[in-house]
Design a protein around this motif. Structure first.
Motif, mmCIF file in Angstrom:
data_model
loop_
_atom_site.group_PDB
_atom_site.id
_atom_site.type_symbol
_atom_site.label_atom_id
_atom_site.label_comp_id
_atom_site.label_asym_id
_atom_site.label_seq_id
_atom_site.Cartn_x
_atom_site.Cartn_y
_atom_site.Cartn_z
ATOM 1 N N PHE A 60 16.855 -10.673 -19.084
ATOM 2 C CA PHE A 60 15.694 -11.248 -18.218
ATOM 3 C C PHE A 60 15.382 -12.500 -19.071
ATOM 4 N N ALA A 61 14.454 -13.389 -18.307
ATOM 5 C CA ALA A 61 13.832 -14.609 -18.907
ATOM 6 C C ALA A 61 12.618 -14.879 -18.038
ATOM 7 N N LEU A 85 22.094 -16.207 -11.482
ATOM 8 C CA LEU A 85 20.730 -16.032 -11.663
ATOM 9 C C LEU A 85 20.041 -15.670 -10.396
ATOM 10 N N ARG A 86 18.956 -14.680 -10.458
ATOM 11 C CA ARG A 86 18.299 -14.160 -9.583
ATOM 12 C C ARG A 86 16.841 -14.171 -9.799
ATOM 13 N N ALA A 87 15.934 -14.457 -8.902
ATOM 14 C CA ALA A 87 14.528 -14.377 -9.033
ATOM 15 C C ALA A 87 14.209 -12.747 -9.070
ATOM 16 N N LEU A 236 9.759 -14.442 -13.368
ATOM 17 C CA LEU A 236 10.643 -13.509 -14.092
ATOM 18 C C LEU A 236 12.106 -13.833 -13.589
ATOM 19 N N VAL A 237 13.127 -13.979 -14.224
ATOM 20 C CA VAL A 237 14.267 -14.377 -13.856
ATOM 21 C C VAL A 237 15.443 -13.142 -14.284
ATOM 22 N N ALA A 238 16.332 -12.527 -13.783
ATOM 23 C CA ALA A 238 17.280 -11.605 -14.332
ATOM 24 C C ALA A 238 18.673 -12.315 -13.957
#
Length: 304
Positions: A60-61, A85-87, A236-238
């Motif tokens: 995550f980030a 990358l996914r929201a 937040l991104v995963a």
């Protein structure tokens, strides 16, 4: 190995940055209220953070939604697309600005004409577009100021404190701003002109930028009166490699513990389940996040 037993890392900028602090609070809450094992992993800047997610090194980030969109597309500061990358969720609005020593006598971005502004940002390239927009909102361009190269966020503030550069770039509420405030006898953020003309200018730099008002509060060091700031959505991104169940469990931790998280770090009081599922152009949501919001009865909202 079940998802609950896996170690999840949140990629962040260096310690002292707002995202590092926010991530530390959220990771701490996850460890306290669930069996998720969350750790914070600092990187040099956004590009390294997004690369870690894209390559499956981190899970995550937190990031500026504009930067995540650019990373997926391989545009702007990104020379190659990062398709993994996914929201996961909209977290909060994120106001940023240029700040100076109180003793400088400067109060507005327009006052920086002929003064020095941090430039370069080889270790934190996201700052280039942000400062471009902040200058535009003060009626300036890079040609109106003296450019002093700095590598990244924390060093930029240290260089302002030492007198190497007249101004520094940071997010409102950043711990580093409070540190510099204490070391130089006071700092202040510079005001911008929030009007339709300047809104068009900042959106020409980043289409998801907008203006928001920030009022003085103890955590908002340098905000001396109600002020408008260049702002974007913090998301937040995963990585796509993160299991759906792990994403759902993490989102449950975040949105079931909003009060505790907000008490630990006041900017996170803006967390709101009803506004967390927002669509963004060019950014796909993680299937685990989609399932979480559907189970909670939250419909996706359109981007502004």
């Amino acid at each position: 190995m079940p998802a609950a037993a896996q170690v999840s890392s949140i990629a962040t900028p260096p310690q002292g940055s707002v995202w590092n602090t926010m991530s530390s609070v959220i990771a701490g809450q996850a460890r306290e209220s669930s069996d998720l094992r969350m750790v914070v992993q600092p990187y040099g800047g956004n590009a390294q953070m997004m690369q870690a997610l894209n390559e499956g090194i981190a899970e995550f980030a937190l990031n500026d939604v504009n930067d995540a969109i650019s990373a997926v597309a391989g545009s702007g500061e990104y020379s190659a697309a990062m398709p993994n990358l996914r929201a996961v969720a909209r977290i909060n609005p994120f106001p940023v600005g240029l700040y100076v020593k109180e003793s400088s006598g400067l109060t507005a971005v327009a006052d920086l004409t002929g003064k020095s502004v941090p430039s370069g940002w080889d270790g934190f390239p996201i700052a280039r577009s942000h400062i471009t927009a902040i200058l535009a909102a003060g009626g300036l361009t890079w040609d109106d100021v003296s450019q002093v190269p700095v590598p990244e966020l924390i060093r930029g503030s240290d260089d302002m404190a030492s007198g190497r550069v007249d101004s520094a770039f940071f997010a409102v509420g950043g711990p580093k701003v409070a540190e510099i405030d204490a070391s130089v006898g006071g700092v202040r953020f510079l005001t911008v002109e929030a009007n339709e003309e300047n809104l068009a200018k900042i959106r020409a730099v980043r289409p998801a930028f907008y203006f928001s008002e920030v009022t003085p509060a103890p955590p908002r060091v340098g905000v001396k009166e109600p002020m408008m700031f260049v702002t974007w959505d913090n998301v937040l991104v995963a990585g796509s490699h993160v299991p759906d169940e792990q994403v759902k469990r993490f989102l449950s931790v975040v949105f079931d513990n909003i009060e505790a998280i907000g008490n630990a770090y006041p900017p996170l009081k803006a967390l709101n389940l009803e506004t967390a599922y927002k669509s963004y152009p060019g950014l796909e949501y993680h299937p685990g996040a989609i399932a979480f919001f559907e189970e909670r009865g939250v419909e996706q909202s359109d981007s502004e």
